[in-house]
Design an enzyme around this catalytic site. Structure first.
Site, short mmCIF file in Angstrom:
data_model
loop_
_atom_site.label_atom_id
_atom_site.label_comp_id
_atom_site.label_asym_id
_atom_site.label_seq_id
_atom_site.Cartn_x
_atom_site.Cartn_y
_atom_site.Cartn_z
N TYR A 142 -3.82 3.17 8.40
CA TYR A 142 -5.02 3.44 9.20
C TYR A 142 -5.30 2.31 10.18
O TYR A 142 -5.83 2.52 11.25
CB TYR A 142 -6.25 3.61 8.29
CG TYR A 142 -6.44 4.99 7.72
CD1 TYR A 142 -5.48 5.56 6.90
CD2 TYR A 142 -7.59 5.71 7.99
CE1 TYR A 142 -5.69 6.82 6.36
CE2 TYR A 142 -7.79 6.97 7.45
CZ TYR A 142 -6.83 7.53 6.63
OH TYR A 142 -7.04 8.76 6.11
N LYS A 189 4.49 3.97 -3.83
CA LYS A 189 5.80 4.56 -3.54
C LYS A 189 6.79 3.40 -3.52
O LYS A 189 7.48 3.13 -2.53
CB LYS A 189 5.74 5.32 -2.20
CG LYS A 189 6.98 6.12 -1.84
CD LYS A 189 7.16 7.39 -2.67
CE LYS A 189 8.51 8.02 -2.34
NZ LYS A 189 8.83 9.14 -3.24
N ASP A 221 4.28 10.77 -5.22
CA ASP A 221 4.68 12.19 -5.26
C ASP A 221 4.48 12.75 -6.66
O ASP A 221 3.96 13.85 -6.85
CB ASP A 221 6.13 12.37 -4.76
CG ASP A 221 7.12 11.35 -5.33
OD1 ASP A 221 6.69 10.41 -6.03
OD2 ASP A 221 8.33 11.50 -5.07
N ASP A 245 -6.53 9.01 0.53
CA ASP A 245 -7.12 10.08 1.34
C ASP A 245 -6.56 11.43 0.90
O ASP A 245 -7.30 12.38 0.64
CB ASP A 245 -6.81 9.82 2.82
CG ASP A 245 -7.38 10.92 3.71
OD1 ASP A 245 -8.55 11.29 3.53
OD2 ASP A 245 -6.63 11.41 4.59
N ASP A 249 -8.46 14.69 -1.60
CA ASP A 249 -8.66 16.09 -1.18
C ASP A 249 -8.04 17.00 -2.23
O ASP A 249 -8.62 18.01 -2.63
CB ASP A 249 -7.97 16.37 0.16
CG ASP A 249 -8.92 16.22 1.35
OD1 ASP A 249 -9.81 15.36 1.28
OD2 ASP A 249 -8.75 16.97 2.34
C1 IPM Z 1 -12.19 10.81 4.60
C2 IPM Z 1 -11.86 11.40 5.94
C3 IPM Z 1 -11.59 10.27 6.94
C4 IPM Z 1 -10.41 9.49 6.42
C5 IPM Z 1 -11.37 10.71 8.40
C6 IPM Z 1 -12.50 11.57 8.90
C7 IPM Z 1 -11.14 9.54 9.29
O1 IPM Z 1 -10.81 12.29 5.86
O2 IPM Z 1 -13.21 10.11 4.49
O3 IPM Z 1 -11.45 11.07 3.65
O4 IPM Z 1 -9.25 9.85 6.68
O5 IPM Z 1 -10.62 8.50 5.73
MN MN Z 2 -10.05 12.57 3.86
#
Ligand code: IPM
Ligand code: MN
Length: 357
Positions: A142, A189, A221, A245, A249
């Site tokens: 990032y 990794k 993975d 990240d 999700d």
């Molecule tokens: C999160 C989001 C952010 C990230 C984006 C919006 C920059 O996806 O907070 O997980 O990738 O960190």
């Molecule tokens: Mn995210």
């Protein structure tokens, strides 16, 4: 207690979900006699529109002067398909994290018994899962050097970590693990990436600081697979920015919806409390988005920023009650049952707090 909160609703559904969280905070303030003041500020696409900058200096100053930041979401489809855009809403969130030194993003993943059947995973897999993902937030790809060469036809993003950055996040994760079920999984990794090999080396050196914590190492993975195959294996998971990240999700499927996952970003300056979901522009202004992740982020704010455990618990109890009573937005409401709007859920949670604690 006097509490100064910077309110950064951002874009898309951000303002709607943040408004529901402030209803819960106001209810807590009344119930527990706290004095809360809010300072609103712009971040994301709305800040670009006004200042040409997704995290303007004004907003930074508001954050620095506050005890905690409540953040909604950033992102706008106007920028998504424009690879040449010079500024992006997401850049606002990244600058905020970097400037406030928020190197740790805590993302707890829990299951709610009334929702185990809403998860896309089988009930017997998700039941009882309870993990804390500690995501490094100010390093890695990032923030590493990035760019183009060969006239734009070659692009690169560098994953870079220093020993210091790894030490502070792994130490934090070890501390949380020692306060929980004493199991830490370091996700990397290391079979391919040099930065991961440094992570593993440093983590191994620090293991001894918490002899009661069992530390294991897992390739990312494999971790992606184990998270949905056997989520109850995990207690605390620590990993670098990009892996964290992606894995969180994925982990939101364990709870049932992205709309349920709260987070706290902590570090050197004012902490930011933010849902893990994005700005969901398709739903903006429709009063349909799930506000629970932001309301639960407010619970984390009371617990982490102010050490007000009872207040945090009161919010959690109200959220649990709303789930059990079926006061749910469309992402979670079972087929055929009544769907509640964003503001109905917020009102319900706030009145539960006022009436039941
Ligand atoms: C999160 C989001 C952010 C990230 C984006 C919006 C920059 O996806 O907070 O997980 O990738 O960190
Ligand atoms: Mn995210």
């Amino acid at each position: 207690m006097n509490i100064r909160i910077a309110l950064l609703p951002g874009d898309g559904i951000g303002p709607e979900v943040v408004s529901q969280a402030t209803k819960a905070i106001d209810a807590i303030a009344r119930k527990f006699s706290h004095e809360v003041s809010y300072s609103p500020a712009l971040v994301g696409a709305c800040a670009i529109d006004k200042y040409g900058d997704p995290f303007p200096e004004e907003t930074f100053q508001v954050c620095l002067k506050s005890d905690a930041v409540l953040f909604g979401a950033v992102g706008d489809p106007r920028y998504d398909n424009d690879p040449t855009a010079k500024v992006r809403p997401e850049g606002g969130l990244l600058s905020m994290r970097k400037k406030l030194g928020l190197f740790a993003n805590l993302r707890p993943v829990e299951t709610f018994s009334a929702l185990v059947d809403r998860s896309p995973l089988k009930r017997e897999i998700v039941q009882g899962a309870d993990l804390l993902c500690v995501r490094e937030l100010t390093g890695g790809m990032y923030f590493g050097e990035k760019g183009r060469r060969d006239g734009g036809d070659t692009a690169y993003d560098t994953c870079i970590y220093s020993r210091y950055e790894i030490e502070r996040i792994v130490r934090l994760a070890l501390r949380y693990a020692s306060q929980r079920r004493k199991h830490l999984t370091v996700v990397d990794k290391a079979n391919v990436l040099e930065s991961s090999r440094l992570w593993r080396q440093v983590a191994k050196e620090l293991e001894g600081e918490y002899p009661d914590v069992t530390v294991d190492y897992m390739f990312v993975d494999n971790a992606a697979m184990q998270l949905i195959r056997c989520p109850s294996f995990f207690d605390v998971l620590v990993t670098e920015n990009t892996f964290g990240d992606i894995l969180t999700d994925e982990a939101s499927c364990i709870s049932g919806s992205m709309g349920l996952l709260a987070s706290a970003s902590i570090g050197e300056h004012t902490g930011v409390y933010e849902p893990i979901h994005g700005s969901y522009p398709q739903a903006a202004g429709k009063n349909i988005a799930n506000p629970l992740a932001t309301i639960l982020s407010a619970a984390m704010m009371f617990e982490y920023a102010f050490s007000l455990k009872e207040e945090g618990t009161a919010i959690r109890k109200a959220v649990e009650a709303s789930i059990t009573e079926g006061i749910l937005t469309e992402d979670l409401a079972p087929k055929g049952s009544k769907v509640h709007s964003t503001s109905e859920v917020g009102d319900w949670v706030a009145s539960y707090i006022l009436e039941n604690n």
